[in-house]
Design an enzyme around this catalytic site. Structure first.
Site, PDB file in Angstrom:
ATOM      1  N   GLY A 198    -126.245  52.595  -3.977  1.00 27.63           N
ATOM      2  CA  GLY A 198    -126.527  51.387  -4.287  1.00 27.63           C
ATOM      3  C   GLY A 198    -127.011  50.433  -5.488  1.00 27.63           C
ATOM      4  N   ILE A 225    -123.320  46.664  10.067  1.00 27.14           N
ATOM      5  CA  ILE A 225    -123.272  45.560  11.561  1.00 27.14           C
ATOM      6  C   ILE A 225    -123.860  44.928  12.507  1.00 27.14           C
ATOM      7  CG2 ILE A 225    -121.407  43.770  12.357  1.00 27.14           C
ATOM      8  CD1 ILE A 225    -120.241  45.224  10.442  1.00 27.14           C
ATOM      9  N   HIS A 251    -119.043  41.531  -0.302  1.00 28.92           N
ATOM     10  CA  HIS A 251    -118.273  42.603   0.359  1.00 28.92           C
ATOM     11  C   HIS A 251    -116.973  42.696  -0.617  1.00 28.92           C
ATOM     12  CE1 HIS A 251    -114.563  43.852   3.530  1.00 28.92           C
ATOM     13  NE2 HIS A 251    -113.855  43.515   2.626  1.00 28.92           N
ATOM     14  N   GLU A 276    -122.058  36.209  13.177  1.00 34.13           N
ATOM     15  CA  GLU A 276    -121.912  37.945  13.944  1.00 34.13           C
ATOM     16  C   GLU A 276    -120.234  38.243  13.747  1.00 34.13           C
ATOM     17  OE1 GLU A 276    -120.735  34.045  15.913  1.00 34.13           O
ATOM     18  OE2 GLU A 276    -122.664  34.695  14.283  1.00 34.13           O
ATOM     19  N   ASP A 324    -118.232  40.078   8.046  1.00 36.28           N
ATOM     20  CA  ASP A 324    -117.350  39.367   6.804  1.00 36.28           C
ATOM     21  C   ASP A 324    -117.120  38.177   7.034  1.00 36.28           C
ATOM     22  OD1 ASP A 324    -116.258  42.227   6.343  1.00 36.28           O
ATOM     23  OD2 ASP A 324    -117.732  41.852   5.864  1.00 36.28           O
TER      24      ASP A 324
HETATM   25  C1  GRF Z   1    -118.616  49.903  -2.520  1.00 35.77           C
HETATM   26  O1  GRF Z   1    -117.569  50.382  -2.090  1.00 35.77           O
HETATM   27  C2  GRF Z   1    -118.680  47.979  -3.120  1.00 35.77           C
HETATM   28  O2  GRF Z   1    -117.714  48.247  -3.430  1.00 35.77           O
HETATM   29  C3  GRF Z   1    -119.743  47.200  -1.749  1.00 35.77           C
HETATM   30  O3  GRF Z   1    -120.809  48.976  -1.519  1.00 35.77           O
HETATM   31  C4  GRF Z   1    -120.078  50.276  -1.882  1.00 35.77           C
HETATM   32  C5  GRF Z   1    -121.075  51.409  -2.340  1.00 35.77           C
HETATM   33  O4  GRF Z   1    -121.735  49.788  -3.069  1.00 35.77           O
HETATM   34  N1  GRF Z   1    -120.352  46.686  -2.224  1.00 35.77           N
HETATM   35  P1  GRF Z   1    -123.451  49.917  -3.612  1.00 35.77           P
HETATM   36  O5  GRF Z   1    -122.902  51.367  -5.102  1.00 35.77           O
HETATM   37  O6  GRF Z   1    -124.215  51.129  -2.747  1.00 35.77           O
HETATM   38  O7  GRF Z   1    -124.681  48.934  -4.369  1.00 35.77           O
END
Ligand code: GRF
Length: 200
Positions: free
Chosen positions: A14, A91, A108, A146, A149
């Site tokens: 998070g 997804i 991403h 869909e 990324d």
């Molecule tokens: C990390 O690998 C981040 O780069 C990607 O999701 C993963 C965890 O992110 N966006 P978070 O700390 O749970 O926000």
């Protein structure tokens, strides 16, 4: 509509959710209100961050039957206008995206179209960049469609790869220098668009 009601979907630590909470508290999210955090598994640090940030949270296990239907019901119950995927590992299906209809954005940890798509998440993304030998990587916020990324790019920021970087060190630098800055900025851009469209 004064602000767009935002739901944040999380799967892990998070830290990107925390970046949104901190941006809100600094007044950098004037057109959005963080209304709901949905965790796709129990016991993750992101839930604690939601509670500490006074945002309602719900756990909807991704592996359970009817996951997407339950998420859609929660989005309806909380009258959500837009969704932010913040370290969310699921997804979402085409049906879900069409059923929700509002904007969904995702962070991403690479410069899309590099090192993205099916199987590229978390540390794997940074290891792939190191293995390829690129000198610059970064993060991208994009609309979700869909294709994993695959949606239109909203913001990107480049981050230098340094000699001796490990995937863990690089991940941290990309989070600090790119993800945690881009996601709040992109959320505000999209929230302002939602508010503007609602006024027309
Ligand atoms: C990390 O690998 C981040 O780069 C990607 O999701 C993963 C965890 O992110 N966006 P978070 O700390 O749970 O926000």
């Amino acid at each position: 509509m004064l602000t767009a009601r935002i739901a944040v979907l999380v799967s892990g630590g998070g830290t990107n959710l925390q970046a949104l909470l901190d941006a809100r508290d600094r007044g950098e999210l004037p057109h959005g209100s963080l209304a709901l955090v949905i965790a796709d598994k129990p016991g993750i640090r992101a839930i604690g961050r939601a509670r500490e940030g006074d945002v309602a949270s719900a756990v909807i296990p991704r592996r359970e039957l009817g996951f997407e239907e339950k998420v859609l019901a929660a989005l309806r119950n909380y009258q959500i206008d837009m969704v932010v995927l913040a370290g969310f590992l699921g997804i979402l299906s085409k049906d879900f995206i069409e059923a929700f209809r509002g904007p969904i954005i995702n962070i991403h940890p690479s410069l899309i179209p590099s090192f993205c798509g099916k199987g590229f998440y978390g540390l794997k993304v940074h290891q792939a960049a190191l293995d390829y030998g690129v000198k610059v990587t970064g993060a991208t916020v994009h609309y979700v469609n869909e294709v994993p990324d695959g949606g239109k790019i909203i913001l990107q920021r480049a981050v230098e790869i340094l000699p001796g970087d490990t995937a863990e060190v690089l991940q941290r630098r990309v989070m600090e220098q790119a993800e945690w800055k881009l996601l709040p900025a992109a959320a505000e851009i999209v929230a302002a668009e939602v508010v503007r469209a609602a006024r027309e």
